[in-house]
Design an enzyme around this catalytic site. Sequence first.
Site, mmCIF file in Angstrom:
data_model
loop_
_atom_site.group_PDB
_atom_site.id
_atom_site.type_symbol
_atom_site.label_atom_id
_atom_site.label_comp_id
_atom_site.label_asym_id
_atom_site.label_seq_id
_atom_site.Cartn_x
_atom_site.Cartn_y
_atom_site.Cartn_z
ATOM 1 N N ASN A 156 0.145 -1.847 -0.036
ATOM 2 C CA ASN A 156 0.094 -0.077 -0.185
ATOM 3 C C ASN A 156 1.133 0.906 0.160
ATOM 4 O OD1 ASN A 156 0.900 -0.309 2.465
ATOM 5 N ND2 ASN A 156 -0.918 0.471 3.778
ATOM 6 N N ASP A 211 2.761 -5.896 12.371
ATOM 7 C CA ASP A 211 2.866 -4.830 11.588
ATOM 8 C C ASP A 211 3.004 -3.282 11.601
ATOM 9 O OD1 ASP A 211 0.738 -3.300 9.689
ATOM 10 O OD2 ASP A 211 -1.207 -4.218 11.195
ATOM 11 N N HIS A 247 -2.522 -10.345 10.540
ATOM 12 C CA HIS A 247 -2.706 -9.823 12.540
ATOM 13 C C HIS A 247 -4.601 -10.236 12.827
ATOM 14 C CE1 HIS A 247 -4.497 -7.427 9.220
ATOM 15 N NE2 HIS A 247 -3.968 -6.437 9.566
ATOM 16 N N ASN A 295 -5.860 -1.379 13.066
ATOM 17 C CA ASN A 295 -7.215 -2.364 12.251
ATOM 18 C C ASN A 295 -6.569 -3.050 12.506
ATOM 19 O OD1 ASN A 295 -9.544 -2.925 11.044
ATOM 20 N ND2 ASN A 295 -9.522 -1.827 9.796
#
Lengths: 310, 185, 429
Positions: free
Chosen positions: C99, C309, C236, C282
């Site tokens: 991303n 993460d 995750h 998240n």
Amino acid sequence: MTLQSRHLLGLEGVSREEITLILDTSESFKEILQRPIPKVPTLRGKTVVNLFFEPSTRTRISFELAEKRLTADTVNFTTSSSSVKKGETLKDTIRNIEAMNIDMVVVRHSAAGTPLFLTRCVDAAVINAGDGMHEHPTQALLDMLTIRERIGKIAGLKVALIGDIAHSRVAGSNIRGLLTMGAEVMLCGPKTLMPMFVERFGVHVTFHLEEALEWADCLNVLRIQLERQDKGLFPSIREYHKLYGITLERLEQAKRDVVILHPGPINRGVELDSDVADSDYSVILNQVTNGVAVRMAVLYLLSGGNPSIE
Amino acid sequence: MEQKIKAKIIDAEGVQRTIVRLAHEVIERNRGVRDIVVIGLRTRGVAIGRRLVEKVKEIEKTSVPFGVLDVTLYRDDFRRRLKQPVVQVSDIPFDIDEKQVILVDDVLYTGRTLRAALDALMDLGRPASVQVVVLVDRGHREMPIRADYVGKNIPTSVGEEIQVRLKEEDGEDCVLLVEAPEEAL
Amino acid sequence: MKPIDQLLIRNVEIMDLVGRQREKADVVICGDRIDKIGQVDFETFAGQIIDATDHLLLPGLIDMHVHLREPGREDEETIESGCAAAMAGGFTGVCPMPNTEPCCDNQEVVRFIKKHAETQLVDVLPIAAITKGRAGNEITEMVDLARSGAVAFSDDGSPVRNNAVMRRAMEYAGMVDMLIIDHCEDADLAAEGHMNEGEMSTRLGVAGIPNAAEEIQVARDISLARLTGCRVHIAHISARESVELVRRAKQEGVPISCEVTPHHLLFCEQDLVDYDTNLKMNPPLRSAQDIAALEDGLKDGTIDVIASDHAPHSVEEKDVEFAAAPFGVIGLETILGVVLHQIVDRQVLSMEEALYRLSIAPRRLLKLPVPQIHAGEPANFSLIKPKDTWIVDVKKTRSRSRNSPYDGMTLRGVVTAVVNKGLIWQPNF
């Protein structure tokens, strides 16, 4: 007796004694509001900024009047959206405003926790005028003042909150305040508008209006945001009114001297019928009057106490 | 907090006698009780005021209106205090316009309370005159203010305070000279 | 970071995470290879000597879930600063998610990342997007992406919504035995949510994301993995229901694996009481029950990997009202310390099992060579002092961002050196 916190962010953690102090003080201010010159010089030289990131004419006017009745200088900063999108962060906005020497901030914002966030940014006392779906403490205080005035007490009363509990900061503060003051609370509304695990607060929950009507001494009818229907949280205004709308006919199931509150503005014919809103059951206009007194009391109680003088 | 008592200046009978005398003086100077209203300042001015009104009624056989004034919101020292004083209701159920207002307080000291009371009265209306009754004047004025009727002048030093005790508030009537508490110095 | 000529690591305890053995020895490194393991006369040794008494030598740690923000948001992190944070955290490999801006959905971006990482000690092994622009519509050129260096595929952050697209992606990736990594979140159920849905979200007046938002997509992925035979990895994992689904799917033989982050093990929704945006992530921090399920999942092997993460966000973005703050926290420098302090000390896992999930397990999932600590093998290892503690000071982080929830915490396990690609990095104490 004095308030524990320099700020009023919510009724969470505010003690029974503190709430009683605010309500008692509000009664003194009600007397002032009835004078020929309904104004006292108490906050002369103090500056209060009303920071409204959500449109709210009523609450803002109520706060502004309260400030003016106390002779504070008031500044209004009203914007329909938070200015974050324009590149200026909320922190910048508030720091800029504080640089103009303000003493108190009254804040309304769509994001829960924003008043707490502001206390970390500025030295001024912060009063929450509604944050997201979290709390709206002065509304609950004025509701309690109105109930106490009408019935004479809060402890032991059965108060039902009717409608959109999940999105309601009015409910958030009322639940906390009423339980602290020793009242019993019932929440009534469709499951889609009921927050998760809310029964863990120590309240009764029902999806059936009849149950609430038979049980309650007071009905606090919450405003239903009509845009919730667009999100599919209830199927139609018609069915909402049919299931949860308060009508004179329905009130035959309620206690004879039931007291009806509404934080306003009312969707007449949706959550509350006009003939109920204008009936003797209703204390809705008393709520509006009491709103100014309660806000004066809160402003007064949070304005003093110069921490530099020990 | 218990303060050390240095002397009892006025005893119970003395308090009562003083109020009777003050009532007579008020009537005498105003040549009766026409247009007179009595307003007691919270807290102890209220009890003294009520007794004054009773005495006036006994003497003149006429009731005079009585009201209660809380001047907290008009004080000039409230921003200098750590704790916010509790505001109480003012209750003046009559019009003070063109009236002879008799303000009643227990002790006259710096004059700041009376200054605040005068401001508060001006917001309530336009009295014909304002006269001040106090049970004790202990001196140390900080404002150009004087009492019209004084129960007793008691000169004090900085380390001393006057404590007025009344049956209605404290269970007994007397006026004491006490040592000022540490934090007041 | 400097090149190695001759390096002697004396008296070190070598932890063989594959054979689960420990031995004490001296290790000699020549250039990029391990030259010798055994007894070495240090007095006549001509190169750099590290006295490693009380140190552990581990196969280099790898973090298979990080965000390095380059290209696009170099103000938040760069490949260089991300690698610096990785080294400080004891890592010799990281897998950045796609991303970026532009998105890593084509060979150019993969090559850009590889090229910028060339001179780094840390192996930067990019994960490419499943769909073009991570938009969820058309699958990327997966075979070419794999050939140019992508090690897995994921639309992390904006999970593929369309089940048919996901099926095609799995079928296609399965042809070249590539791993599909899915951030499991039903977009409609999670919409507008900023934290776990539960008593705490009600208390705070913040819209919630229910466990079911994750569970539903985990169930979908298991079904599709069963259908396609493609290896699928759940990023995750956070909800107890998801752990149970993965456990049962594994028993059935479905090619599924999953990872957990240290923050989902350490913090829970109650910690959000002050609306701390550094605890906004998240999937959201869940409940104590979920943490217990995650611990059980680690214990019984349902959860294969621990990953950070690592998600850098600028101060300007995080120091805002709760609802306006982006999700994510940094974690490369703290993950080892949190794992030793919280997972090992709480006896969820033994040290060997915990470190296995930070080194060997991710490499096996990604089909990467596993570093062997043997003479003649490439030198790819981390050196740590497992008993020493340190206090996190976010002001000293090597990351360009400061959004750490661990600031001020005392963690265990100090990294003393990382070695890879003929380079050594040691912190300046």
